[in-house]
Scaffold this motif. Sequence first.
Motif, mmCIF file in Angstrom:
data_model
loop_
_atom_site.group_PDB
_atom_site.id
_atom_site.type_symbol
_atom_site.label_atom_id
_atom_site.label_comp_id
_atom_site.label_asym_id
_atom_site.label_seq_id
_atom_site.Cartn_x
_atom_site.Cartn_y
_atom_site.Cartn_z
ATOM 1 N N GLY A 52 49.347 42.863 29.622
ATOM 2 C CA GLY A 52 49.863 44.040 30.326
ATOM 3 C C GLY A 52 51.190 44.505 29.860
ATOM 4 N N SER A 53 51.359 45.737 29.905
ATOM 5 C CA SER A 53 52.529 46.174 29.126
ATOM 6 C C SER A 53 53.793 46.038 30.402
ATOM 7 C CB SER A 53 52.592 47.819 28.765
ATOM 8 O OG SER A 53 52.482 48.555 30.074
ATOM 9 N N PRO A 54 54.951 45.553 29.544
ATOM 10 C CA PRO A 54 56.094 45.081 30.444
ATOM 11 C C PRO A 54 56.440 46.636 31.235
ATOM 12 C CG PRO A 54 56.519 44.361 28.148
ATOM 13 C CD PRO A 54 55.000 45.330 28.196
ATOM 14 N N GLU A 55 56.229 47.789 30.621
ATOM 15 C CA GLU A 55 56.671 49.001 31.183
ATOM 16 C C GLU A 55 55.646 49.114 32.614
ATOM 17 O OE1 GLU A 55 57.375 48.407 27.447
ATOM 18 O OE2 GLU A 55 55.351 49.065 28.075
ATOM 19 N N GLU A 56 54.294 48.959 32.443
ATOM 20 C CA GLU A 56 53.534 49.074 33.760
ATOM 21 C C GLU A 56 53.668 48.029 34.732
ATOM 22 O OE1 GLU A 56 48.992 50.157 33.067
ATOM 23 O OE2 GLU A 56 49.856 49.115 31.166
ATOM 24 N N ARG A 57 54.188 46.884 34.304
ATOM 25 C CA ARG A 57 54.497 45.633 35.155
ATOM 26 C C ARG A 57 56.021 45.825 36.018
ATOM 27 N NH1 ARG A 57 52.692 40.526 31.335
ATOM 28 N NH2 ARG A 57 52.390 39.482 33.310
ATOM 29 N N GLN A 58 56.754 46.784 35.226
ATOM 30 C CA GLN A 58 58.074 46.761 35.627
ATOM 31 C C GLN A 58 58.856 45.790 35.344
ATOM 32 O OE1 GLN A 58 58.195 48.792 39.384
ATOM 33 N NE2 GLN A 58 57.470 50.653 38.482
ATOM 34 N N LYS A 59 58.711 44.928 34.094
ATOM 35 C CA LYS A 59 59.387 43.703 33.884
ATOM 36 C C LYS A 59 59.990 44.006 32.408
ATOM 37 C CE LYS A 59 56.784 40.513 36.607
ATOM 38 N NZ LYS A 59 57.084 39.251 37.201
ATOM 39 N N TYR A 60 60.992 43.057 32.421
ATOM 40 C CA TYR A 60 61.470 42.974 30.938
ATOM 41 C C TYR A 60 61.093 42.182 30.128
ATOM 42 C CZ TYR A 60 65.487 42.283 27.504
ATOM 43 O OH TYR A 60 66.138 42.167 26.291
ATOM 44 N N VAL A 61 60.415 42.626 28.881
ATOM 45 C CA VAL A 61 59.614 41.874 28.004
ATOM 46 C C VAL A 61 60.304 40.537 27.760
ATOM 47 C CG1 VAL A 61 60.590 42.647 25.925
ATOM 48 C CG2 VAL A 61 58.171 41.787 26.031
ATOM 49 N N GLY A 62 61.640 40.525 27.717
ATOM 50 C CA GLY A 62 62.397 39.170 27.601
ATOM 51 C C GLY A 62 61.918 37.977 28.285
ATOM 52 N N ASP A 63 61.928 38.599 29.713
ATOM 53 C CA ASP A 63 61.432 37.755 30.931
ATOM 54 C C ASP A 63 60.093 37.226 30.619
ATOM 55 O OD1 ASP A 63 64.096 37.839 31.826
ATOM 56 O OD2 ASP A 63 63.461 39.680 33.412
ATOM 57 N N LEU A 64 59.270 37.991 29.985
ATOM 58 C CA LEU A 64 57.671 37.634 30.055
ATOM 59 C C LEU A 64 57.514 36.455 28.909
ATOM 60 C CD1 LEU A 64 56.174 41.109 30.299
ATOM 61 C CD2 LEU A 64 56.072 39.337 32.165
ATOM 62 N N ILE A 65 58.474 36.522 27.894
ATOM 63 C CA ILE A 65 58.453 35.792 26.742
ATOM 64 C C ILE A 65 58.963 34.326 27.080
ATOM 65 C CG2 ILE A 65 58.978 35.377 24.240
ATOM 66 C CD1 ILE A 65 58.291 38.143 23.915
ATOM 67 N N ALA A 66 60.142 34.505 28.201
ATOM 68 C CA ALA A 66 60.861 33.511 28.640
ATOM 69 C C ALA A 66 61.631 32.737 27.160
ATOM 70 C CB ALA A 66 59.983 32.438 29.185
ATOM 71 N N ASP A 67 61.413 31.446 27.325
ATOM 72 C CA ASP A 67 62.298 30.771 26.434
ATOM 73 C C ASP A 67 61.685 30.333 25.053
ATOM 74 O OD1 ASP A 67 64.249 30.277 28.420
ATOM 75 O OD2 ASP A 67 63.276 28.800 29.208
ATOM 76 N N THR A 68 60.451 30.882 25.041
ATOM 77 C CA THR A 68 59.701 30.562 23.669
ATOM 78 C C THR A 68 60.269 31.460 22.553
ATOM 79 O OG1 THR A 68 58.100 32.521 24.117
ATOM 80 C CG2 THR A 68 57.355 30.136 24.981
ATOM 81 N N ASP A 69 60.187 31.089 21.434
ATOM 82 C CA ASP A 69 60.680 31.982 20.071
ATOM 83 C C ASP A 69 59.398 32.094 19.259
ATOM 84 O OD1 ASP A 69 62.257 33.436 18.469
ATOM 85 O OD2 ASP A 69 62.971 31.751 17.624
ATOM 86 N N PRO A 70 58.553 32.826 19.608
ATOM 87 C CA PRO A 70 57.326 33.016 18.695
ATOM 88 C C PRO A 70 57.462 33.862 17.431
ATOM 89 C CG PRO A 70 57.135 34.398 20.594
ATOM 90 C CD PRO A 70 58.267 33.649 20.694
ATOM 91 N N ARG A 71 56.867 33.308 16.523
ATOM 92 C CA ARG A 71 56.783 33.832 15.132
ATOM 93 C C ARG A 71 56.177 35.672 15.369
ATOM 94 N NH1 ARG A 71 58.139 30.937 10.152
ATOM 95 N NH2 ARG A 71 58.040 33.145 9.244
ATOM 96 N N ILE A 72 54.895 35.319 15.911
ATOM 97 C CA ILE A 72 53.986 36.481 16.038
ATOM 98 C C ILE A 72 53.923 36.847 17.571
ATOM 99 C CG2 ILE A 72 51.925 37.394 15.508
ATOM 100 C CD1 ILE A 72 51.657 35.364 13.134
ATOM 101 N N VAL A 73 54.102 37.942 17.936
ATOM 102 C CA VAL A 73 53.928 38.472 19.596
ATOM 103 C C VAL A 73 52.808 39.409 19.462
ATOM 104 C CG1 VAL A 73 54.968 39.454 21.424
ATOM 105 C CG2 VAL A 73 56.115 37.648 20.254
ATOM 106 N N LEU A 74 51.854 39.511 20.292
ATOM 107 C CA LEU A 74 50.892 40.591 20.324
ATOM 108 C C LEU A 74 51.387 41.051 21.678
ATOM 109 C CD1 LEU A 74 47.489 38.991 19.415
ATOM 110 C CD2 LEU A 74 49.105 40.137 18.079
ATOM 111 N N CYS A 75 51.633 42.623 21.706
ATOM 112 C CA CYS A 75 52.177 43.143 23.166
ATOM 113 C C CYS A 75 51.483 44.659 23.368
ATOM 114 C CB CYS A 75 53.788 43.297 22.862
ATOM 115 S SG CYS A 75 54.521 43.512 24.430
ATOM 116 N N SER A 76 51.174 44.675 24.567
ATOM 117 C CA SER A 76 50.973 46.024 25.155
ATOM 118 C C SER A 76 52.211 46.775 25.419
ATOM 119 C CB SER A 76 49.895 45.937 26.223
ATOM 120 O OG SER A 76 48.837 45.234 26.162
ATOM 121 N N THR A 77 52.185 48.027 25.052
ATOM 122 C CA THR A 77 53.594 49.078 25.520
ATOM 123 C C THR A 77 52.857 50.082 26.036
ATOM 124 O OG1 THR A 77 53.658 49.912 23.175
ATOM 125 C CG2 THR A 77 54.938 47.715 23.580
ATOM 126 N N GLN A 78 53.468 50.648 26.959
ATOM 127 C CA GLN A 78 53.094 52.075 27.571
ATOM 128 C C GLN A 78 53.917 53.349 27.061
ATOM 129 O OE1 GLN A 78 52.645 51.770 31.777
ATOM 130 N NE2 GLN A 78 51.672 53.972 31.911
#
Length: 165
Positions: A52-78
């Motif tokens: 779910g896009s951070p924009e639709e959820r009204q959340k900062y994407v950094g909070d959704l990813i939290a403490d992980t540091d993934p090499r590959i991220v798949l992300c919906s964006t509005q």
Amino acid sequence: MEKLLVAILGNRNSGKSHTWNTLFGATVRTGKEERRLYFNNYEYVNVFLVSGSPEERQKYVGDLIADTDPRIVLCSTQYKDDVKTTYEYFLEKSYFIFVHWLNPGYWDGDDSLFDSLGLTNWLLSKNSMVGIRSGKISASSRVNEMKEFIYGWAKARNLIINEQG
């Protein structure tokens, strides 16, 4: 360390989540950990999904990813003004950005939409690639294109995991 963001950009109900569901072959949602993206029966790469896009959820994407540091991220964006905040997060963390803009989206009118936000030019001035794909046609061709891009990117960086040994 090189990192990759694969983003689906679109209006609300444009086909973003459907794209991820097609990519994984099942209904998927944002998790707290990385998951396996299989390329065939035995090769996969670990990815972090923000469905779910951070924009639709009204959340900062950094909070959704939290403490992980993934090499590959798949992300919906509005497609709305504050989407730049999401992309800036990834740019600040040195991700290469690969975007598929669903234009028109599944529920949009029949014509492609003009880029009223100037987002395409803005993204292309950064470390990114942008492609425009119709959300009105089957997701299989765009999903195959994404999968091939991720595979090639991950293979060049020795990130593919082979279960056969």
